[in-house]
Structure formats: C-alpha cells, structure tokens
Design an enzyme around this catalytic site. Structure first.
Site, PDB file in Angstrom:
ATOM      1  N   GLY A  11       0.815  -1.203   0.000  1.00  0.00           N
ATOM      2  CA  GLY A  11       0.000   0.000   0.000  1.00  0.00           C
ATOM      3  C   GLY A  11       0.852   1.257   0.000  1.00  0.00           C
ATOM      4  O   GLY A  11       0.606   2.197  -0.767  1.00  0.00           O
ATOM      5  N   ASN A  12       1.904   1.277   0.829  1.00  0.00           N
ATOM      6  CA  ASN A  12       2.761   2.451   0.928  1.00  0.00           C
ATOM      7  C   ASN A  12       3.462   2.808  -0.368  1.00  0.00           C
ATOM      8  O   ASN A  12       3.844   3.957  -0.575  1.00  0.00           O
ATOM      9  CB  ASN A  12       3.847   2.201   1.985  1.00  0.00           C
ATOM     10  CG  ASN A  12       3.377   2.658   3.344  1.00  0.00           C
ATOM     11  OD1 ASN A  12       2.672   3.651   3.447  1.00  0.00           O
ATOM     12  ND2 ASN A  12       3.750   1.936   4.367  1.00  0.00           N
ATOM     13  N   LYS A 131     -10.891  -8.914   8.779  1.00  0.00           N
ATOM     14  CA  LYS A 131     -10.319  -7.810   8.003  1.00  0.00           C
ATOM     15  C   LYS A 131     -11.265  -6.617   8.040  1.00  0.00           C
ATOM     16  O   LYS A 131     -12.418  -6.710   7.612  1.00  0.00           O
ATOM     17  CB  LYS A 131     -10.103  -8.291   6.569  1.00  0.00           C
ATOM     18  CG  LYS A 131      -9.509  -7.274   5.660  1.00  0.00           C
ATOM     19  CD  LYS A 131      -8.024  -7.116   5.866  1.00  0.00           C
ATOM     20  CE  LYS A 131      -7.491  -5.984   5.005  1.00  0.00           C
ATOM     21  NZ  LYS A 131      -6.138  -5.581   5.391  1.00  0.00           N
ATOM     22  N   LYS A 218      -2.925  -9.688  -0.164  1.00  0.00           N
ATOM     23  CA  LYS A 218      -2.284  -9.516  -1.473  1.00  0.00           C
ATOM     24  C   LYS A 218      -0.923 -10.210  -1.548  1.00  0.00           C
ATOM     25  O   LYS A 218      -0.498 -10.629  -2.627  1.00  0.00           O
ATOM     26  CB  LYS A 218      -2.157  -8.038  -1.851  1.00  0.00           C
ATOM     27  CG  LYS A 218      -1.077  -7.277  -1.112  1.00  0.00           C
ATOM     28  CD  LYS A 218      -0.018  -6.749  -2.034  1.00  0.00           C
ATOM     29  CE  LYS A 218       1.068  -5.972  -1.320  1.00  0.00           C
ATOM     30  NZ  LYS A 218       1.401  -6.256   0.051  1.00  0.00           N
ATOM     31  N   LYS A 280       3.470 -11.458   5.816  1.00  0.00           N
ATOM     32  CA  LYS A 280       4.406 -11.315   4.690  1.00  0.00           C
ATOM     33  C   LYS A 280       5.416 -12.466   4.712  1.00  0.00           C
ATOM     34  O   LYS A 280       5.775 -13.017   3.667  1.00  0.00           O
ATOM     35  CB  LYS A 280       5.149  -9.972   4.776  1.00  0.00           C
ATOM     36  CG  LYS A 280       4.237  -8.766   4.597  1.00  0.00           C
ATOM     37  CD  LYS A 280       5.035  -7.466   4.562  1.00  0.00           C
ATOM     38  CE  LYS A 280       4.151  -6.254   4.830  1.00  0.00           C
ATOM     39  NZ  LYS A 280       2.959  -6.182   3.969  1.00  0.00           N
TER      40      LYS A 280
END
Lengths: 318, 318
Positions: A11-12, A131, A218, A280
């Site tokens: 996102g960043n 979420k 994602k 991650k």
C-alpha cells in the site's frame, strides 16, 4: 535462462498513510516505486507486478456509502469494489510504467489483467471475519447495517463508539488465468495482475463461479501466483529495508538471510508481528515451499541495493 | 479458417435505463445478453467483447462527488473513474461468462484487460466538449466547479436550472496492447477489452503517456480494435433489432442490408439520428472501410436469429 520475478507493491508504495490520497500523490509514489524495478529489467528479468489496494478500496467503499445517502445510488458489493480498484490502480501503474520504461529506453509491453482468485467456501476464515473495511460507524449505524445487510462489525480499539465492518480473509487456492499470466510474462510482457489480492470467488455445487464477500491478502495471492507461474524470485516491497526480529521491542535486530527452518522457528516463537510482518513472512515461506528459489522483503527504494532486504531461501547460501 | 468477431455490448445490454442499477439487475442482464453469444462460440468463432460504461461511470462520478462532500475523500479524475469501471464491469462480464460457458460445456479462457486508447491531443473535439457526464448541478454549483477545476458545463434541456459537466469525445487513433488482444483472441481466449471506449490517453512531446479528460465512443473504439486485430465481423448489440431509416419519423423503415455507398448516402442525408444511431453506423462503416467483412447492428436477444439485424458490407451480397 531468463529469470522471472513477481513483485508485490505494498500500500505504501502507492499511497502513504500520511497523504490525503490525491491522484497526483498516487502517481508520484507509483513512479518513484517503479523506478526501482528498472534494474531487474536491465538485468533481463521478466516480471509480474501485483499490488495492494487498501486505501483505494477503502475510499471506494466510503464513496459507495456516501453515494447511496446523497443520490440513492445502489451500493456495489465488495467484489465489484475490489474489481473497480484493480482497474483504476492497474491502469495507473501501467501508465506510469510506460513512462518509466520510456525514460530508460526499455521496450516491453505492459498489460493489466483483472484477476479473480479462487477461495474455498469452507475456509475457516468465513466463520471468523477479521479484516476491517469501509468507514467507521457508531454502534447504532452498525446494528442497522447488520439487520439490513447481514454485515458483521467489530469495535475499534482507539475510537470511542467506533465500529467497522469486518470481512473474512480466506486463503487463496488458485489464481484464475494463471496460465495466461505465465505465457505473457514468459514472452517478456510485463503483467500487472491479482491486484488487491484478486477478487475472491468460489465454485458452487454446480461449478458456477460466485463472488465471496471477502478480501484475500495480497502477499499470499502474489506468492501463490509466483509459485504457480514458476517464478524464480518473489519480492514484497514494504516500508522497512529489512525484516526485524522483535521489531519495536527490546532486542530488535535486522535479519539479512533466513532459511526455511529458522523462518518457521521464528514464526512459531512469535518473533514477527501478526497483522504486519508475520503474514508477509508466511507468503515468502509459501513461495519457497512451493519451489521458488528466493523471497525478498525490502523497502521499495532499496530494492536495487542488494545489501538491503531480507532474503528467505530453502537453505542458507554458503 | 476460424473466424474472429468483436462484439460491442451497449449500455442496455448490462443495465437498462428503467432499472435502479443494483448488482443483481446488472448480473442478470449480463447473463441474458451473454447467452446470445453462445452460438458464435458453437460455430467455432474466436471472440473479443467490448462494452459501454455509461450508467456505471456516471454512478462512480456521482459517488466521487458524494464521498468528497461527506468524508473529504479526494475525487479521482475521469481517467481513473473510467479505469475503475473497466475493472468492475469487465470482472462481472468475465464471471457471468464463465457460468454461461459452463452451462453450455464450452471450454475457453476468459480474460479482462484494462485498456488505454490513444487519442490525438489536437483532436478538434477538445475545443468542443459535448459528452455529458456526472450529476446535474445548479448554475451556482456549476460556476463554482468551473472556477475550481476548470470544468465546462452545458445546460440540460428538460431540467430547470440543471447543468451538467461536458467532456470532449475525441476519436480513438490506436488501441494500446492491440497486439496482445489479437494474440490471445487468435489462440481461442475470449478477451474483454476497451471497455467504456477505453481510458483515453495521449502522447506528450516527450512521448510520455498522459491522461485525457475525455471519453471515447465505445462503438468507435470497438470498431477500431476489431479492424486492427483483423476481425472478420463486428457486432453492435443495442436495443433495436434493426437500423431504421427515419426512425420515429414518417416513413420509418427497417433495413436489413446496407452497402458502403448507401450507408454513406443515408448518413449524409441525415436519415440516422445523431447522438443515437448515426455514431453506431459510422463505427460500422469504419470497420468495413478498414478491411472488415461485415458489421452488424442488432438487438442483443436477436443476435442468434440471422433474420434480424442490419448487416453492413462493402458491397451487397448476391
């Protein structure tokens, strides 16, 4: 042999939390991030790009709400909102990448695929939505939406009378059109796919494709795609240059290399934060367990500098 | 030889003007429309699908407006809204098509591409915006938006103090990634592309790709795509089973066949309504002038019945 890499933009990399979210900010961040992928292309890699959509789909959901209230426009379900965000973000990345490639005299086709991701309708995540999506509501508004639409809500920790809708985050089990992504990527085309974790769908008893009101992580979707198309390397670009053991706790320590057994051990010992680095790492682990050579977690702006980044491999290299 | 057809689904094929616009309505209309393409696949055709986005992008623009007002979320420019609509509509068509194919035991990959369409930044349309988009404003609101964002407005004919933003509708000059569409379609994959006429972009003096705040006619974009990928046939699905001479006027007459010279002659004589059938006819004409065999304008639900539909060809068949 030409190497194939899948790169997941966090996102960043597209929109930072401290920004308002204008298109100019998003275009600039995207361009800055994409500049860091150029060295892979100059090294002859084929690449596939996937990306998050958190801030963007959050805004789309809020606009849905406001549009219904102000104009009476029917709200779209979550699957359509995720697909909308794939269109808008994918197009933005594709266009900015064209311009970055032009600046570096690199000739590659760039293609954006709207992507569905198959989940299991019996995934246990459906019984435990976690979420958070959409706007913050009062208890009263939340109760009304639960009655009208069956949505589930959880209280926000730091907001007084603040409730947010929660949706399940099931595991991706296959990426639709992965064969198409592979064929295009292997031919040198840069493919943007599985944005926002893909639009989650499941096959019903008649084998019809149905939307799941859910979101897929994602990085997990990207890792699965990477493994299924036979990628050699999988990169997660985030806002730190390394994975740290005990991040923001006593004994914080950056890690440059991790093999599978240490990764599993540290995960089990809770040395990576849930809701942040742990998922991650799991995505990276999935990739090497499915046959990938190397997963890398690094900061977007440090990608080209190989002294940064945590490299996760099956065994430590000698 | 396998034939290649490009099919342009009109707004009505996805969402009718008399409907509220819920997702259930859109999914049902889409399924009903797609059922009519099955005979082409059963005849062995390869197909590319393009589609309008009028009602959907209209809603996205209105939600943008409401989201800024209610939550202060920055509005996205028109190019992002069109790309969003390509994602959402493309995904919906792709998913419904999967289910239609399943019902008919047809095995084909279905892929949705987010598509940019190149326009000429010196197109005379930029000096004369005509396409109405977004919500109806009062004169006061319109003046404010003109000052703040430079938008142009035109008065609505039937609404008192009703003004709407107008944007240019330039001609498409090339479809980005047409080679990718062709390669996939020729291999039997059903490709959904150039939705909403494509996201209009232009190349600036440094050859960078820039967004044009405009919309491209979806039939013209579809016809150009069809010609450039060497399609044999181009279909425009709309809400009438034929083109009529003098539609809704004295002497109304359906036409089953048109050759190029009659088409040009009737167009020049104003026998097709501007803003309605005339642009569709021009799109069909463009296709046969660029080498296509046959353009067809028909009602979605009559596509499989060859006694319906107006067929436009270079010469009348004997």
């Amino acid at each position: 042999m030409t190497k194939l890499a899948v790169i997941a933009l966090g996102g960043n990399a597209l929109l930072r939390g401290d920004q308002a979210g204008t298109i100019e900010e998003q275009e600039q961040n995207t361009t800055d991030t994409l500049e860091n992928l150029v060295f892979l292309l100059e090294d002859g890699y084929n690449i596939v790009i996937t990306h998050g959509n958190g801030p963007q789909v959050g805004n789309i959901l809020m606009r849905n709400d406001a549009g219904e209230e102000k104009f009476g426009i029917p709200q779209m379900p979550l699957d359509i909102c995720v697909a909308d965000s794939q269109g808008g973000i994918g197009y933005m990345i594709e266009r900015m990448l064209h311009n970055v490639l032009k600046r570096h005299n690199i000739r590659r086709d760039v293609v954006t695929l709207v992507t569905m991701v198959q989940v299991d309708k019996d995934d246990k995540a459906f019984a435990n939505p976690t979420k958070r999506v959409g706007k913050t509501c009062t208890r009263e508004e939340a109760d009304k939406l639960t009655r009208e639409k069956g949505w589930e809500f959880r209280e926000e920790v730091k907001v007084k009378d603040g409730w947010r809708r929660v949706v399940p985050s099931p595991e991706p089990i296959s990426i639709m059109n992965e064969n198409v992504v592979k064929a295009m990527a292997d031919s040198g085309t840069i493919v943007i796919a599985a944005g926002g974790g893909g639009v989650p769908v499941y096959f019903d008893e008649n084998n019809n494709v149905r939307p799941a009101e859910a979101v897929v992580d994602k990085d997990l979707a990207g890792s699965l795609l990477a493994a299924r198309i036979g990628a050699d390397e999988f990169y997660i670009l985030t806002d730190v240059p390394y994975v740290y053991l005990n991040f923001n706790r006593p004994g914080q320590k950056p890690v440059e290399f991790l093999d599978k057994s240490d990764t599993v051990r540290y995960l089990s010992a809770g040395m990576f934060a849930e809701g942040s680095m742990a998922p991650k790492i799991r995505a990276c682990l999935q990739f090497i367990e499915m046959g990938g050579q190397k997963s890398v977690i690094t900061e977007a702006f440090k990608l080209a500098d190989k002294k940064y980044g945590t490299k996760i491999t099956m065994e430590y290299e000698n």
